[in-house]
Design a protein around this motif. Structure first.
Motif, short mmCIF file in Angstrom:
data_model
loop_
_atom_site.label_atom_id
_atom_site.label_comp_id
_atom_site.label_asym_id
_atom_site.label_seq_id
_atom_site.Cartn_x
_atom_site.Cartn_y
_atom_site.Cartn_z
N GLU A 1 71.48 3.11 20.78
CA GLU A 1 70.93 4.14 21.68
C GLU A 1 71.65 5.47 21.47
OE1 GLU A 1 70.62 3.02 25.81
OE2 GLU A 1 70.21 0.95 25.21
N TRP A 2 72.94 5.43 21.28
CA TRP A 2 73.71 6.65 21.11
C TRP A 2 73.35 7.37 19.81
CZ3 TRP A 2 79.17 4.48 22.60
CH2 TRP A 2 79.20 4.22 23.96
N CYS A 3 72.91 6.62 18.81
CA CYS A 3 72.49 7.24 17.54
C CYS A 3 71.25 8.10 17.72
CB CYS A 3 72.21 6.16 16.49
SG CYS A 3 73.67 5.32 15.88
N GLU A 4 70.57 7.92 18.83
CA GLU A 4 69.35 8.68 19.10
C GLU A 4 69.50 9.64 20.27
OE1 GLU A 4 65.93 6.11 19.16
OE2 GLU A 4 66.70 4.95 17.48
N LEU B 1 80.45 5.35 13.81
CA LEU B 1 80.93 4.05 14.26
C LEU B 1 80.19 2.92 13.53
CD1 LEU B 1 82.66 2.30 16.10
CD2 LEU B 1 80.94 2.59 17.89
N LEU B 2 78.88 3.06 13.34
CA LEU B 2 78.12 2.06 12.58
C LEU B 2 78.69 1.92 11.17
CD1 LEU B 2 74.35 2.75 13.39
CD2 LEU B 2 75.78 0.87 14.19
N ALA B 3 78.92 3.07 10.54
CA ALA B 3 79.46 3.06 9.17
C ALA B 3 80.83 2.40 9.16
CB ALA B 3 79.54 4.48 8.62
N HIS C 1 84.83 -1.56 7.67
CA HIS C 1 86.06 -2.26 8.01
C HIS C 1 85.89 -3.76 8.22
CE1 HIS C 1 88.33 1.41 8.05
NE2 HIS C 1 87.41 1.97 8.81
N SER C 2 84.71 -4.19 8.62
CA SER C 2 84.51 -5.63 8.82
C SER C 2 84.16 -6.33 7.52
CB SER C 2 83.40 -5.89 9.84
OG SER C 2 82.13 -5.65 9.27
N ARG C 3 83.35 -5.67 6.70
CA ARG C 3 82.83 -6.26 5.46
C ARG C 3 82.28 -7.67 5.72
NH1 ARG C 3 84.54 -3.15 0.84
NH2 ARG C 3 85.85 -1.47 1.58
N SER C 4 81.60 -7.79 6.84
CA SER C 4 81.10 -9.07 7.31
C SER C 4 79.58 -9.14 7.21
CB SER C 4 81.52 -9.25 8.78
OG SER C 4 80.70 -10.17 9.44
N PRO C 5 79.06 -10.24 6.65
CA PRO C 5 77.60 -10.40 6.60
C PRO C 5 76.97 -10.36 7.99
CG PRO C 5 78.65 -12.03 5.19
CD PRO C 5 79.75 -11.33 5.95
N GLU C 6 77.65 -10.92 8.99
CA GLU C 6 77.12 -10.92 10.35
C GLU C 6 76.97 -9.50 10.89
OE1 GLU C 6 79.81 -12.79 9.44
OE2 GLU C 6 78.86 -14.76 9.37
N VAL C 7 77.95 -8.67 10.64
CA VAL C 7 77.90 -7.27 11.10
C VAL C 7 76.80 -6.53 10.35
CG1 VAL C 7 79.16 -5.08 11.18
CG2 VAL C 7 80.30 -7.21 11.86
N VAL C 8 76.72 -6.71 9.04
CA VAL C 8 75.68 -6.06 8.24
C VAL C 8 74.30 -6.45 8.77
CG1 VAL C 8 74.59 -6.01 5.95
CG2 VAL C 8 77.07 -5.77 6.17
N ALA D 1 69.08 -4.01 13.93
CA ALA D 1 68.96 -3.06 15.04
C ALA D 1 68.56 -1.67 14.55
CB ALA D 1 70.27 -3.01 15.80
N ASP D 2 68.05 -1.57 13.32
CA ASP D 2 67.57 -0.31 12.75
C ASP D 2 68.70 0.64 12.37
OD1 ASP D 2 65.43 1.15 11.78
OD2 ASP D 2 65.07 2.20 13.65
N GLY D 3 69.88 0.10 12.14
CA GLY D 3 71.03 0.92 11.77
C GLY D 3 70.92 1.56 10.40
N VAL D 4 70.16 0.96 9.49
CA VAL D 4 70.02 1.52 8.14
C VAL D 4 69.36 2.90 8.23
CG1 VAL D 4 68.94 1.22 5.87
CG2 VAL D 4 70.00 -0.73 7.03
N ARG D 5 68.40 3.04 9.11
CA ARG D 5 67.74 4.34 9.30
C ARG D 5 68.75 5.39 9.77
NH1 ARG D 5 65.32 6.54 13.82
NH2 ARG D 5 65.47 4.56 14.92
N HIS D 6 69.63 5.00 10.68
CA HIS D 6 70.63 5.93 11.18
C HIS D 6 71.65 6.29 10.11
CE1 HIS D 6 68.95 5.71 15.15
NE2 HIS D 6 69.13 4.40 15.19
#
Length: 157
Positions: free
Chosen positions: A2-5, A19-21, A26-33, A39-44
């Motif tokens: 929501e904050w990204c918008e 923060l998304l980046a 920092h996590s380098r985690s498949p779950e986080v990716v 959640a449409d983070g790639v667009r952001h």
């Protein structure tokens, strides 16, 4: 997300994208990716890559490269929907673009070229042409990296 918008708060929007980046880097985690992508983070992150600030462009491109390296199969449709490839082409062709941003873009393209499907998509936007132009860049490191990618995209296997 929501904050990204946050339309009324450019600072909040920018920091939320950072923060998304950072979560991906920092996590380098498949779950986080997966969570960020679902959640449409790639667009952001793609939008962040168009920032006027070089540091934000780099952070976004590095996060997208890491996410792609972690799970390219999962990411490829989302990257296509976010219209990332035309953006990368534009970045490489920008005569005013920062060398470090071009390096980050090349790193992401290298990650994408590991998938035969994405390799075909890179070819479809004529990325090889943009890379070929960079092979004569004044930065020898950038020129060398571009040459390597031209060879990868020229490989028919």
């Amino acid at each position: 997300m929501e904050w990204c918008e946050a339309k009324d708060h450019a600072g909040v929007r920018g920091e939320a994208s950072r923060l998304l980046a950072a979560l991906i880097r920092h996590s380098r985690s498949p779950e986080v990716v997966h969570a960020v992508a679902k959640a449409d983070g790639v667009r952001h992150l793609t939008s962040m890559a168009t920032s006027e600030h070089v540091i934000m462009q780099n952070e976004a491109l590095v996060a997208l490269a890491i996410a792609s390296a972690i799970d390219l199969e999962f990411m490829k449709d989302r990257l296509w929907e976010a219209e990332l490839l035309p953006l990368l082409k534009k970045m490489l062709e920008d005569p005013e673009g920062a060398v470090e941003v071009k390096f980050s873009a090349l790193g992401l393209i290298c990650s994408l070229a590991n998938s035969s499907a994405m390799k075909e998509e890179l070819k479809s936007v004529n990325m090889k042409e943009s890379l070929t132009k960079l092979t004569n860049h004044s930065s020898s490191s950038l020129a060398s990296q571009a040459s390597s990618l031209v060879a990868i995209l020229s490989d028919t296997s």
